[in-house]
Design an enzyme around this catalytic site. Structure first.
Site, PDB file in Angstrom:
ATOM      1  N   SER A  33     -51.416  14.781  24.975  1.00  0.00           N
ATOM      2  CA  SER A  33     -52.471  15.789  24.864  1.00  0.00           C
ATOM      3  C   SER A  33     -53.424  15.666  26.062  1.00  0.00           C
ATOM      4  O   SER A  33     -52.983  15.826  27.200  1.00  0.00           O
ATOM      5  CB  SER A  33     -53.199  15.651  23.522  1.00  0.00           C
ATOM      6  N   ASP A  48     -46.196  24.099  19.161  1.00  0.00           N
ATOM      7  CA  ASP A  48     -47.513  23.483  19.336  1.00  0.00           C
ATOM      8  C   ASP A  48     -48.568  24.585  19.335  1.00  0.00           C
ATOM      9  O   ASP A  48     -48.723  25.313  20.312  1.00  0.00           O
ATOM     10  CB  ASP A  48     -47.536  22.700  20.654  1.00  0.00           C
ATOM     11  N   HIS A 102     -47.993  19.872  17.732  1.00  0.00           N
ATOM     12  CA  HIS A 102     -48.650  18.983  18.701  1.00  0.00           C
ATOM     13  C   HIS A 102     -48.315  17.511  18.447  1.00  0.00           C
ATOM     14  O   HIS A 102     -48.366  16.692  19.365  1.00  0.00           O
ATOM     15  CB  HIS A 102     -50.161  19.216  18.642  1.00  0.00           C
TER      16      HIS A 102
END
Length: 722
Positions: free
Chosen positions: A592, A667, A699
């Site tokens: 991320s 995601d 995600h």
């Protein structure tokens, strides 16, 4: 003689094998090292008791058990799934009515986004042991304070269920997917303001305040859903990217008695957020936290429910941004406790009911990290802080006047507390890098441990046979003089005369922390597995991370990725100069924000990093959502260079080392668009790299064997490229 030597050799081989048993990815991601906890621990309000959701895997049953705080003895089982076949799928969560005579039990939950879900709900009368299914696939059902009604959301509208008549009344009628949402937050609020329920009951159970979202003008994002179908389907939802149109929010109060809704006039605000909603102890006053779009101005409003008139009770401004607080607590006279970092560190303040500050309860160059509650009888505030160092957490109590501060936690590491209703006791959750989580009953008078509730001695014993390294903490100083918290795992058979490759891990997002003295997560086990294969693993929290004051955290404002990347590159140079490190073999990994960082590091630190792994990275801040991105960057229209100078997509031509890019196609948070455009940029820069796309994974990239396959892939990449 030969037999003796042979036996000795066999013993040595056997001992060595046991002492150096290798961790595997399969063990890590099938839960072999999972620590025991206290699931769904809830402190009661009316009795000095607490509840825990206990599970019996052998019988596949669950039960909500009630315990006494003073003795830790089980008082009763409130409900067990073995007595109710209708709950055979289990208890997902539960909530008490205010009088604690009724339970709302969630079952058959279906996830929507990170925090939101729909579920079937059962009403359970604790005295009569009657269980009734009352609601199907609804969101956020909430008891009225008097326990006679339940408000809930379904298909973007709000309803009130009357328990006695078993009938539902619809409050709103204009709810529509991707257009109007009543009482539930939109995607970006849920993700970045971290709340879903955007409605609240007044203390007299006569009114419901709620936020309405008009997202009809918000741009849409569409994801392909592949499954095993002949033709993929699409999932389309509203997602405001940086600088794009946000949902228009409005505030409303519904009168349960006359079934009329009052619209609150917030005409003084333009392009704003209602980041929190909470009824005060005055049944006629609703509070709301309103932020401007830049999030550098926050107003705490008190709204008069009779006239609909809002009044600014408290205002906070910041040159960077103001953090929304969940610690707003109303006292009996409607004075309130509030946390703020307005003096440079996050601290506790108390205000009277008009918004005039009475005093600052905590002070110092350290942060309050959790507010636990206020004992009105003895005028004592309970909280968690980093007063003894930013990498540890301790539990404290202090008088409301800021005097008589007492440290209640006893051990060095991470301590967290759940207090009894009368604040006589607390359950302390303690862990450190060498001690798996331990739950004890402690006295609130002096903090002393009275009795162990749950320990993880079995896990600690199990781990001994792996002969694992210990996480070493240290402060790293870069050549520029920046002092940064860091940790390092060295191989257990570490030899200072050898040269080791180093694998660096970080996240680095604003206010985050990876260097903390607490028990290991799954990544830590993976890192230790890598040390068993000859790697050193290190982590450095650079500038922009949290718990060291506002200046340290907010210095990255308007340039996300500049100082953070600089610090990782500089830290790698420092580590590379250690006599036992091979500076030509340094890699970096992140997920991320950490993937954004590792991508930037191998591009901007091309001569420092040999390899990088980026999972679900932001590659261009223009692709990310409005609330998060603009909080730190303002809009692309206002700050184009801040976006462009720090987005890895613009530096593909710099790639020299080995780069592995990973993303899930479903995601909803960091869209796979980020990786697709990064791939195209690298292709057009004629750069060779590796990549992996995970169909229909969000995600977190998990489900089935996904994590095992993913971490084996990353392990193999490290072994081949570093």
């Amino acid at each position: 003689m030969r037999v003796t030597r042979l036996l000795a050799l066999l013993f040595l081989i056997s001992f060595t094998t046991v002492a150096q048993q290798k961790i595997t990815v399969e063990e890590i991601y099938t839960g072999s090292f999972r620590a025991k906890g206290m699931d769904e621990l809830q402190s009661m309000k009316n009795t000095n008791q607490y509840t825990v959701l206990n599970s019996d895997r052998s019988t596949r049953t669950q039960q909500i058990d009630l315990y006494d705080f003073a003795t830790l003895k089980k008082v009763s089982t409130l409900i067990s799934t073995k007595d109710f076949p209708i709950l055979s799928d289990g208890i997902d969560s539960y909530n008490f009515s205010n009088d604690e005579k009724q339970l709302l039990i969630a079952n058959n939950s279906n996830q929507i986004f990170r925090h939101s879900f729909t579920a079937d709900y059962f009403l359970y009368n604790i005295a009569t042991k009657e269980l009734t299914k009352i609601l199907e696939q609804v969101q956020e059902p909430t008891f009225s304070p008097d326990g006679t009604k339940i408000s809930f959301a379904k298909e973007n509208n709000l309803f009130v269920y009357d328990i006695a008549s078993k009938k539902s009344t619809q409050i709103t009628t204009d709810g529509k997917k991707n257009a109007i949402i009543n009482g539930i937050t939109d995607w970006v609020y849920e993700e970045e303001f971290a709340f879903v329920r955007a409605f609240d009951w007044s203390t007299d159970s006569k009114k419901i305040g709620f936020i309405r979202f008009d997202e009809s003008q918000v741009p849409e994002f569409t994801m392909n859903i592949y499954k095993k179908d002949l033709y993929p389907s699409n999932e389309t939802f509203k997602y405001p990217k940086a600088g794009e149109k946000n949902a228009e929010v409005s505030l409303h109060i519904y009168d349960v008695t006359n079934q009329k809704t009052k619209d609150i006039n917030l005409g003084n605000y333009n392009d704003f957020y209602i980041a929190r909603l909470k009824w005060t102890n005055d049944a006629n006053l609703l509070s709301a936290q309103v932020l401007n779009r830049h999030q550098d101005n926050l107003d705490l409003l008190f709204v008069d429910a009779t006239t609909g008139t809002p009044k600014v009770v408290l205002n906070e401004k910041d040159k960077a941004y103001v953090d929304v607080t969940d610690n707003l607590t109303f006292l009996k006279d409607n004075s309130f406790i509030w946390t703020s970092e307005k003096d440079g560190f996050n601290h506790i303040y108390v205000y009277d009911k008009t918004g005039k500050m009475r005093n600052q309860v905590t002070k110092g160059n350290w942060e309050v990290t959790a507010y636990y509650g206020f004992d009105e009888k003895n005028k004592i505030v309970y909280y968690q802080s980093v007063e003894n160092g930013s990498t540890v957490r301790d539990v404290y109590k202090v008088s409301l006047d800021g005097k008589k501060k007492t440290k209640l936690s006893q051990q060095v590491g991470t301590n967290a507390a759940t207090f009894s209703p009368n604040f006589e006791f607390f359950i302390n959750s303690y862990s450190s890098v060498t001690n798996p989580t331990l739950y004890t009953l402690n006295s609130s008078k002096d903090g002393k441990s009275i009795q162990t509730i749950v320990d993880n001695n079995a896990l600690a014993e199990k781990l001994k046979k792996y002969n694992l390294p210990t996480k070493e903490f240290f402060e790293l100083t870069t050549e520029k003089g920046n002092k940064l918290n860091a940790w390092m795992f060295k191989p257990k058979d570490f030899d200072a005369s050898k040269k080791y490759p180093v694998f660096m891990y970080q996240y680095s997002g604003p206010g985050s922390q990876q260097v903390a003295n607490d028990w290991m997560d799954t990544n830590d086990y993976w890192f230790m597995m890598l040390t068993q294969q000859g790697y050193i693993v290190a982590c450095v929290d650079g500038r922009g991370t949290g718990f060291k004051g506002a200046d340290f955290k907010k210095c990255t404002q308007k340039e996300l990725g500049k100082f953070e990347v600089e610090d990782q590159i500089d830290a790698a140079k420092v580590i590379g100069n250690y006599p036992y490190v091979d500076k030509s073999r340094i890699g970096i990994f992140g997920w991320s924000y950490g993937g954004f960082m590792s991508s930037n590091c191998i591009l901007k630190g091309a001569d420092v990093f040999k390899m990088a792994i980026a999972v679900a990275p932001v590659t261009n801040w223009r692709f990310y959502d409005s609330i998060y991105t603009e909080r730190y960057m303002q809009t692309p229209q206002e700050n184009a260079s801040g976006y462009d100078d720090n987005s890895p997509i613009n530096f593909a031509k710099n790639l020299k080392g080995n780069y592995l890019l990973i993303h899930g196609t479903a995601d909803d948070n960091v869209h796979v668009q980020n990786s697709m455009q990064m791939i195209e940029a690298l292709v057009q820069a004629n750069k060779q790299f590796d990549w992996a796309i995970y169909p229909d994974k969000n995600h977190g990239i998990y489900g089935g064997y996904t994590r095992i396959q993913l971490y084996n892939k990353m392990t193999n990449f490290i072994k081949e490229k570093l």
